[in-house]
Design a protein around this motif. Structure first.
Motif, PDB file in Angstrom:
ATOM      1  N   VAL A   1      -4.017  11.296  -3.686  1.00  0.00           N
ATOM      2  CA  VAL A   1      -4.739  10.734  -2.581  1.00  0.00           C
ATOM      3  C   VAL A   1      -4.888  11.835  -1.251  1.00  0.00           C
ATOM      4  CG1 VAL A   1      -4.337   9.142  -0.380  1.00  0.00           C
ATOM      5  CG2 VAL A   1      -3.940   8.448  -2.771  1.00  0.00           C
ATOM      6  N   PHE A   2      -3.980  12.721  -1.284  1.00  0.00           N
ATOM      7  CA  PHE A   2      -3.835  13.732  -0.264  1.00  0.00           C
ATOM      8  C   PHE A   2      -5.095  14.821  -0.413  1.00  0.00           C
ATOM      9  CE2 PHE A   2      -3.012  17.962   0.600  1.00  0.00           C
ATOM     10  CZ  PHE A   2      -2.952  18.095   1.994  1.00  0.00           C
TER      11      PHE A   2
ATOM     12  N   VAL B   1       0.798  -1.189  -0.027  1.00  0.00           N
ATOM     13  CA  VAL B   1       0.011   0.136  -0.208  1.00  0.00           C
ATOM     14  C   VAL B   1       0.831   1.174   0.008  1.00  0.00           C
ATOM     15  CG1 VAL B   1      -1.906   1.175   1.146  1.00  0.00           C
ATOM     16  CG2 VAL B   1      -1.814  -1.421   1.382  1.00  0.00           C
ATOM     17  N   MET B   2       1.845   1.395   0.881  1.00  0.00           N
ATOM     18  CA  MET B   2       2.796   2.555   0.861  1.00  0.00           C
ATOM     19  C   MET B   2       3.676   2.724  -0.383  1.00  0.00           C
ATOM     20  SD  MET B   2       4.443   1.833   4.618  1.00  0.00           S
ATOM     21  CE  MET B   2       5.244   3.409   4.589  1.00  0.00           C
ATOM     22  N   ASP B   3       4.101   1.539  -0.982  1.00  0.00           N
ATOM     23  CA  ASP B   3       4.850   1.506  -2.187  1.00  0.00           C
ATOM     24  C   ASP B   3       3.929   2.177  -3.403  1.00  0.00           C
ATOM     25  OD1 ASP B   3       6.918   0.715  -0.997  1.00  0.00           O
ATOM     26  OD2 ASP B   3       7.096  -1.287  -1.955  1.00  0.00           O
ATOM     27  N   SER B   4       2.670   1.994  -3.241  1.00  0.00           N
ATOM     28  CA  SER B   4       1.943   2.699  -4.164  1.00  0.00           C
ATOM     29  C   SER B   4       1.216   4.044  -4.105  1.00  0.00           C
ATOM     30  CB  SER B   4       0.642   1.529  -4.740  1.00  0.00           C
ATOM     31  OG  SER B   4      -0.381   1.899  -3.276  1.00  0.00           O
ATOM     32  N   GLY B   5       1.406   4.412  -2.946  1.00  0.00           N
ATOM     33  CA  GLY B   5       1.292   5.742  -2.630  1.00  0.00           C
ATOM     34  C   GLY B   5      -0.173   5.987  -1.991  1.00  0.00           C
ATOM     35  N   ARG B   6      -0.800   4.791  -1.720  1.00  0.00           N
ATOM     36  CA  ARG B   6      -2.225   5.178  -1.291  1.00  0.00           C
ATOM     37  C   ARG B   6      -2.105   4.923   0.273  1.00  0.00           C
ATOM     38  NH1 ARG B   6      -4.365   0.011  -2.746  1.00  0.00           N
ATOM     39  NH2 ARG B   6      -2.405  -0.481  -3.545  1.00  0.00           N
TER      40      ARG B   6
ATOM     41  N   PRO C   1       8.451   9.802  -9.136  1.00  0.00           N
ATOM     42  CA  PRO C   1       7.510  10.540  -9.654  1.00  0.00           C
ATOM     43  C   PRO C   1       6.052  10.116  -9.843  1.00  0.00           C
ATOM     44  CG  PRO C   1       9.779  10.629 -10.769  1.00  0.00           C
ATOM     45  CD  PRO C   1       9.837   9.467 -10.129  1.00  0.00           C
ATOM     46  N   ASP C   2       5.856   8.609 -10.572  1.00  0.00           N
ATOM     47  CA  ASP C   2       4.548   8.264 -10.588  1.00  0.00           C
ATOM     48  C   ASP C   2       3.985   7.970  -9.409  1.00  0.00           C
ATOM     49  OD1 ASP C   2       6.614   6.172 -10.261  1.00  0.00           O
ATOM     50  OD2 ASP C   2       5.242   4.701 -10.806  1.00  0.00           O
ATOM     51  N   VAL C   3       4.704   7.671  -8.098  1.00  0.00           N
ATOM     52  CA  VAL C   3       3.961   7.339  -6.923  1.00  0.00           C
ATOM     53  C   VAL C   3       3.672   8.989  -6.252  1.00  0.00           C
ATOM     54  CG1 VAL C   3       4.386   6.229  -4.619  1.00  0.00           C
ATOM     55  CG2 VAL C   3       5.225   5.185  -6.761  1.00  0.00           C
ATOM     56  N   VAL C   4       4.527   9.801  -6.546  1.00  0.00           N
ATOM     57  CA  VAL C   4       4.566  11.173  -5.841  1.00  0.00           C
ATOM     58  C   VAL C   4       3.254  11.643  -6.219  1.00  0.00           C
ATOM     59  CG1 VAL C   4       5.254  13.439  -6.004  1.00  0.00           C
ATOM     60  CG2 VAL C   4       6.738  11.671  -5.425  1.00  0.00           C
TER      61      VAL C   4
END
Ligand code: AMP
Length: 212
Positions: free
Chosen positions: A166-167, A52-57, A157-160
């Protein structure tokens, strides 16, 4: 003294939270650090959170509320604490309201930074692979422990871009939630580190009604 620092990823929450906590001699509680430690330790929490963290969610509210309930039950938080990265959703904020007693006010400071600056800041930053400390720009070694600096997996960059989406969706509504609190303040995060720190200290002082 209980301070909650709100703001988008890359606003400088971690740096400011660490600095404020050090100056006041109280712990900084970063749910991101707790999760990264759990991932490194390979615990059940870490195994559940990693993808979950690695995907940015965002990790689920129930899990995060469990993490923070446990952390705030520890005796070192009695003199106060700085929260960094929690709450991230309105459900987490409601749960936090239920966890804090009314012995001291919860000061909420929102650190505002224009969106276009955030991608730039996040994609360029490096953290220490041993202690998690944020590296100075251009540095190769951690100033705190000498460890090697690496890019956080979720600063690609893609995850950022996903983290910022999400933010906006999940975390930005928190500002509306907290705006009605008399202890809510916002500060301009688009300035140097010391200027932001001074504004946070002034915001806290204005809430607590002291002018130290
Ligand atoms: P941070 O270091 O605060 O940017 O957090 C890194 C990642 O950990 C986030 O992108 C989320 O995947 C997860 N995380 C940290 N805190 C929370 C939270 N309060 N709720 C949900 N997920 C979180």
């Amino acid at each position: 003294m209980r301070l909650l620092i709100l703001g988008p990823p890359g606003a400088g929450k971690g740096t400011q939270a660490e600095r404020f906590a050090r100056e006041r001699g109280i712990p900084r509680i970063s749910t991101g650090d707790i999760l990264r430690d759990a991932v490194q330790a390979g615990s059940a929490l870490g195994r559940a959170a990693k993808a979950v963290m690695d995907s940015g969610r965002l990790v689920g509210d129930d899990v995060m509320i469990g993490v923070i309930t446990e952390r705030l039950a520890r005796p070192d938080v009695r003199p106060g604490y700085v929260l960094d990265g929690f709450p991230r959703t309105v459900a987490q904020a409601v749960a936090l309201d239920g966890l804090v007693d009314d012995q001291a006010p919860l000061v909420i400071v929102d650190v505002e930074v224009p969106e276009e600056k955030l991608v730039e800041r996040l994609s360029g930053r490096m953290i220490c692979s041993s202690c998690g400390w944020l590296g100075a720009p251009g540095a190769k070694e951690c100033a705190k422990c000498g460890g090697t600096l690496i890019q956080r997996p979720d600063d690609r960059p893609d995850v950022v871009r996903e983290r910022l989406r999400v933010f906006m969706r999940a975390t930005q509504p928190l500002v509306e939630y907290y705006r009605r609190y008399p202890t809510f303040r916002s500060v301009d995060g688009d300035q140097g580190e010391s200027a932001v720190a001074a504004d946070i200290a002034a915001a806290v002082a204005s809430v607590l009604g002291d002018t130290r």
